[in-house]
Design an enzyme around this catalytic site. Structure first.
Site, PDB file in Angstrom:
ATOM      1  N   HIS A 142      13.210 -15.392   1.017  1.00 21.80           N
ATOM      2  CA  HIS A 142      12.923 -14.020   1.464  1.00 21.80           C
ATOM      3  C   HIS A 142      11.459 -13.667   1.190  1.00 21.80           C
ATOM      4  O   HIS A 142      10.780 -13.078   2.031  1.00 21.80           O
ATOM      5  CB  HIS A 142      13.789 -13.003   0.705  1.00 21.80           C
ATOM      6  CG  HIS A 142      15.262 -13.096   0.981  1.00 21.80           C
ATOM      7  ND1 HIS A 142      16.197 -13.148  -0.019  1.00 21.80           N
ATOM      8  CD2 HIS A 142      15.955 -13.108   2.144  1.00 21.80           C
ATOM      9  CE1 HIS A 142      17.418 -13.194   0.511  1.00 21.80           C
ATOM     10  NE2 HIS A 142      17.295 -13.179   1.823  1.00 21.80           N
TER      11      HIS A 142
ATOM     12  N   LYS B 196      31.542  -3.583   0.229  1.00 22.74           N
ATOM     13  CA  LYS B 196      31.194  -4.849  -0.423  1.00 22.74           C
ATOM     14  C   LYS B 196      30.519  -4.572  -1.755  1.00 22.74           C
ATOM     15  O   LYS B 196      29.457  -3.962  -1.806  1.00 22.74           O
ATOM     16  CB  LYS B 196      30.237  -5.645   0.486  1.00 22.74           C
ATOM     17  CG  LYS B 196      30.922  -6.803   1.198  1.00 22.74           C
ATOM     18  CD  LYS B 196      30.049  -7.379   2.266  1.00 22.74           C
ATOM     19  CE  LYS B 196      29.150  -8.490   1.823  1.00 22.74           C
ATOM     20  NZ  LYS B 196      28.329  -8.975   2.943  1.00 22.74           N
TER      21      LYS B 196
ATOM     22  N   ARG C 134      17.106 -20.196   9.520  1.00 24.20           N
ATOM     23  CA  ARG C 134      17.119 -21.449   8.768  1.00 24.20           C
ATOM     24  C   ARG C 134      17.782 -22.567   9.551  1.00 24.20           C
ATOM     25  O   ARG C 134      17.360 -23.706   9.499  1.00 24.20           O
ATOM     26  CB  ARG C 134      17.873 -21.266   7.438  1.00 24.20           C
ATOM     27  CG  ARG C 134      17.131 -20.435   6.423  1.00 24.20           C
ATOM     28  CD  ARG C 134      18.045 -19.914   5.359  1.00 24.20           C
ATOM     29  NE  ARG C 134      18.964 -18.948   5.932  1.00 24.20           N
ATOM     30  CZ  ARG C 134      19.803 -18.202   5.236  1.00 24.20           C
ATOM     31  NH1 ARG C 134      19.891 -18.356   3.925  1.00 24.20           N
ATOM     32  NH2 ARG C 134      20.582 -17.328   5.823  1.00 24.20           N
TER      33      ARG C 134
ATOM     34  N   SER D  83      20.887 -16.648  -0.747  1.00 17.23           N
ATOM     35  CA  SER D  83      21.343 -15.839  -1.885  1.00 17.23           C
ATOM     36  C   SER D  83      22.667 -16.376  -2.417  1.00 17.23           C
ATOM     37  O   SER D  83      22.906 -16.371  -3.627  1.00 17.23           O
ATOM     38  CB  SER D  83      21.520 -14.376  -1.466  1.00 17.23           C
ATOM     39  OG  SER D  83      20.299 -13.813  -1.099  1.00 17.23           O
TER      40      SER D  83
HETATM   41  P1  ADP Z   1      22.174 -10.784   5.428  1.00 17.54           P
HETATM   42  O1  ADP Z   1      23.237 -10.419   4.459  1.00 17.54           O
HETATM   43  O2  ADP Z   1      21.841  -9.709   6.423  1.00 17.54           O
HETATM   44  O3  ADP Z   1      22.298 -12.156   6.076  1.00 17.54           O
HETATM   45  P2  ADP Z   1      20.242 -11.891   3.615  1.00 17.54           P
HETATM   46  O4  ADP Z   1      19.762 -11.115   2.432  1.00 17.54           O
HETATM   47  O5  ADP Z   1      21.119 -13.061   3.354  1.00 17.54           O
HETATM   48  O6  ADP Z   1      20.893 -10.815   4.542  1.00 17.54           O
HETATM   49  O7  ADP Z   1      19.004 -12.365   4.498  1.00 17.54           O
HETATM   50  C1  ADP Z   1      18.100 -11.467   5.073  1.00 17.54           C
HETATM   51  C2  ADP Z   1      17.237 -12.208   6.079  1.00 17.54           C
HETATM   52  O8  ADP Z   1      16.467 -13.193   5.424  1.00 17.54           O
HETATM   53  C3  ADP Z   1      18.008 -12.949   7.181  1.00 17.54           C
HETATM   54  O9  ADP Z   1      17.286 -12.850   8.394  1.00 17.54           O
HETATM   55  C4  ADP Z   1      17.991 -14.368   6.724  1.00 17.54           C
HETATM   56  O10 ADP Z   1      18.064 -15.263   7.820  1.00 17.54           O
HETATM   57  C5  ADP Z   1      16.630 -14.429   6.072  1.00 17.54           C
HETATM   58  N1  ADP Z   1      16.577 -15.495   5.082  1.00 17.54           N
HETATM   59  C6  ADP Z   1      17.444 -15.701   4.075  1.00 17.54           C
HETATM   60  N2  ADP Z   1      17.100 -16.798   3.365  1.00 17.54           N
HETATM   61  C7  ADP Z   1      15.978 -17.279   3.959  1.00 17.54           C
HETATM   62  C8  ADP Z   1      15.154 -18.428   3.717  1.00 17.54           C
HETATM   63  N3  ADP Z   1      15.432 -19.286   2.731  1.00 17.54           N
HETATM   64  N4  ADP Z   1      14.067 -18.620   4.507  1.00 17.54           N
HETATM   65  C9  ADP Z   1      13.818 -17.760   5.523  1.00 17.54           C
HETATM   66  N5  ADP Z   1      14.570 -16.689   5.827  1.00 17.54           N
HETATM   67  C10 ADP Z   1      15.641 -16.446   5.051  1.00 17.54           C
END
Ligand code: ADP
Length: 163
Positions: free
Chosen positions: A18, A42, A91, A129
């Site tokens: 992120h 959630k 990803r 995450s």
């Molecule tokens: P959500 O619950 O909406 O999927 P996340 O917090 O998991 O939210 O992710 C938010 C954004 O960050 C999403 O667009 C996800 O694809 C992107 N993202 C998550 N991990 C990575 C990563 N390792 N590299 C690039 N983008 C990422």
């Protein structure tokens, strides 16, 4: 006019992936609002206040990054904050399929808002995450997947150096 993007997500917790996406997004946008979506159903891993605090600690000193929670539609949150774009990361092809439908629905709801995708850097393409939560749950050293310099003991309740 300032170009503002919302980077929406759960950030439970924020990862190095992120952080990388926000840094790269700052080459495109003047300002990025990290929007932590509040989902009342959630419960999550970290409470929302901690998620926010952790994200703020990562970007402290950078006046072009703001952190906020929101409870409405992402596109409406964008409009409230003067943002013209949503920033998301890709990803895998599974991410693409999932993101495509969200982006298309968002475009239908609010045609003035566009979604911009950045491909994850290869070194972060396996970082999520959920993976970080799993490692932390079993008291592993998740620091390689997290932004540098976070106060691990404060946010996660243990020190990986003492495990
Ligand atoms: P959500 O619950 O909406 O999927 P996340 O917090 O998991 O939210 O992710 C938010 C954004 O960050 C999403 O667009 C996800 O694809 C992107 N993202 C998550 N991990 C990575 C990563 N390792 N590299 C690039 N983008 C990422």
């Amino acid at each position: 006019m300032e170009r503002i993007a919302v980077f929406p997500g759960s950030f439970d917790p924020i990862t190095a992936g992120h952080e990388s996406l926000v840094s790269r997004g700052l080459n495109i946008f003047d300002k990025i609002i990290v929007g932590v979506g509040v989902n009342a159903d959630k419960h999550g891993f970290l409470p929302f206040e901690k998620r926010l605090e952790l994200i703020k600690s990562v970007f402290k000193g950078n006046s072009r990054v703001m952190v906020k929670t929101y409870e409405n539609l992402t596109v409406d949150f964008c409009i409230e904050n003067g943002a013209s774009h949503i920033l998301r990361g890709l990803r895998t092809s599974a991410d693409f399929e999932y993101e495509r439908s969200i982006a298309q629905v968002n475009k239908t709801l609010r045609p003035q808002i566009d979604t911009v995708f950045l491909l994850a850097l290869p070194e972060f393409s396996s970082v999520s995450s959920s993976l970080v939560r799993e490692v932390i749950h079993y008291r592993g050293d998740a620091r390689k997947f997290l932004p540098l310099g976070i106060d691990f003991e404060y946010f996660f309740g243990y020190n990986p150096d003492n495990q």
